[in-house]
Scaffold this motif. Structure first.
Motif, PDB file in Angstrom:
ATOM      1  N   SER A 299       1.678  -0.175   1.648  1.00 18.42           N
ATOM      2  CA  SER A 299       2.047   0.417   0.363  1.00 18.42           C
ATOM      3  C   SER A 299       3.305  -0.268  -0.175  1.00 18.42           C
ATOM      4  O   SER A 299       4.142  -0.738   0.599  1.00 18.42           O
TER       5      SER A 299
ATOM      6  N   PHE B 267      -3.434  -1.337  -2.329  1.00 16.70           N
ATOM      7  CA  PHE B 267      -2.775  -0.186  -2.941  1.00 16.70           C
ATOM      8  C   PHE B 267      -2.516  -0.426  -4.422  1.00 16.70           C
ATOM      9  O   PHE B 267      -2.289  -1.559  -4.853  1.00 16.70           O
TER      10      PHE B 267
ATOM     11  N   GLY C 226       1.378   3.453  -5.164  1.00 13.68           N
ATOM     12  CA  GLY C 226       1.009   3.854  -3.815  1.00 13.68           C
ATOM     13  C   GLY C 226       0.114   5.066  -3.724  1.00 13.68           C
ATOM     14  O   GLY C 226      -0.221   5.516  -2.622  1.00 13.68           O
TER      15      GLY C 226
ATOM     16  N   VAL D 220      -5.802   3.871  -3.106  1.00 15.64           N
ATOM     17  CA  VAL D 220      -6.217   2.701  -2.327  1.00 15.64           C
ATOM     18  C   VAL D 220      -7.668   2.390  -2.656  1.00 15.64           C
ATOM     19  O   VAL D 220      -8.489   3.299  -2.824  1.00 15.64           O
TER      20      VAL D 220
ATOM     21  N   MET E  47      -4.445   8.823  -2.056  1.00 15.68           N
ATOM     22  CA  MET E  47      -3.512   8.796  -0.932  1.00 15.68           C
ATOM     23  C   MET E  47      -2.634  10.034  -0.842  1.00 15.68           C
ATOM     24  O   MET E  47      -1.817  10.155   0.071  1.00 15.68           O
TER      25      MET E  47
END
Length: 316
Positions: A144, A185, A189, A192, A207
């Protein structure tokens, strides 16, 4: 005094230039056991560097001074000086270090395929810092942007293993499609994207919940997607289509396929220029690198490299 200040500024500029990015493209050739160095301006191969038996994964140190190469048959990481392009050293990196990613702190996270483990090394010293058990045949590694999470894909377990940093514990095991190969990513972040080779699909993972929220098959039945990346403004998702011999452009939001860009045979690796203007693909069976203009999503040049090009990274 004025002359001394001017001289100091010149010397300082020289130091800065010594660490300036070169714009070169580096390609690992797993069957000719070397790296092709492509000039970013001329798009011609300017040098070949021998690194060892079956180089695959490749990456650059955060300070831009060293190139790291996973030499899988020798169980080592080779380190190349980006200033001189000379091989500096090798260090032991566990069994079959196929792929890795470089953390913002400078450490590298490696998938050790034969041992069902991920390992963490300080490439500056060669010291192993941690070892984490994951699923069978770990392959892809993604980190990330904030360095908080590392994802390892396990091909035979069909999972994404989410590792917390610095604890090096498993935060989640996410079941995805058959034989996941790579992941990437978003810049924040929170999302994904992962490719699955056997099921021929791309999956989108939230995520914050560690759940798959969307999935899409690639256009051809024989497609075996490998690498995946987002463009600079995250409006396009580029997927290496494997045996489809195309780089597939998808909508990151819906995963709808927008276009298939014909490239060489068995496309594996992808890298994007920092300014987002070009994507480079490694076309393994063809022994070429395709250069894609991202404004038109068309190939503008094909470059012959070594035998079975696999990984690619840009020094920019």
């Amino acid at each position: 005094m004025k002359h001394l200040i001017t001289l100091s500024l010149i010397l300082l500029a020289g130091v800065q230039l010594a660490y300036a990015a070169s714009g070169r493209i580096f390609v690992t050739n797993e069957r000719s056991n070397d790296i092709s160095v492509i000039n970013g301006a001329t798009l011609e191969v300017e040098r070949t560097i021998e690194v060892g038996d079956r180089p695959r994964g490749i990456g650059i140190s955060p300070d831009g001074t060293e190139l790291y190469v996973a030499v899988s048959e020798e169980n080592v990481i080779a380190v190349v000086d980006l200033g001189t392009l000379e091989l500096l050293r090798k260090f032991e990196a566990g069994s079959d270090p196929e792929t890795f990613a470089v953390h913002p702190n400078g450490n590298i996270y490696i998938s050790n395929e034969d041992d069902a483990k991920a390992s963490v090394f300080d490439p500056r010293t060669g010291e192993q810092l941690a070892e984490i058990e994951v699923g069978l045949e770990p392959e892809g590694v993604a980190i990330s942007p904030d360095g908080r999470y590392v994802i390892i894909t396990s091909e035979s377990t069909n999972m994404l293993h989410v590792i917390q940093v610095p604890e090096h514990t498993i935060a989640a095991n996410i079941l995805v499609g058959a034989r996941p190969r790579a992941a990437t990513f978003t810049q924040d972040g929170k999302t994904v994207y992962s490719t699955s080779e056997i099921s021929g699909e791309v999956k989108k993972v939230d995520m914050t919940t560690f759940e798959v929220v969307a999935a899409q098959k690639i256009e051809k039945d024989n497609a075996k997607p490998k690498d995946v990346l987002l463009n600079k403004d995250e409006t396009k998702l580029y997927v290496a289509g494997g045996r489809a011999n195309k780089v597939v452009v998808m909508d990151p939001e819906t995963l709808a396929v927008r276009k298939g860009i014909p490239v060489g045979k068995r496309v594996w690796g992808l890298a994007m220029a920092k300014d987002g203007s070009r994507v480079f693909s490694t076309d393994g069976v063809s022994g070429t690198v395709s250069v894609i203009d991202t404004a038109k999503d068309e190939v503008i040049k094909t470059i012959e490299v070594g035998k079975f090009p696999w990984g690619v990274v840009i020094d920019d």
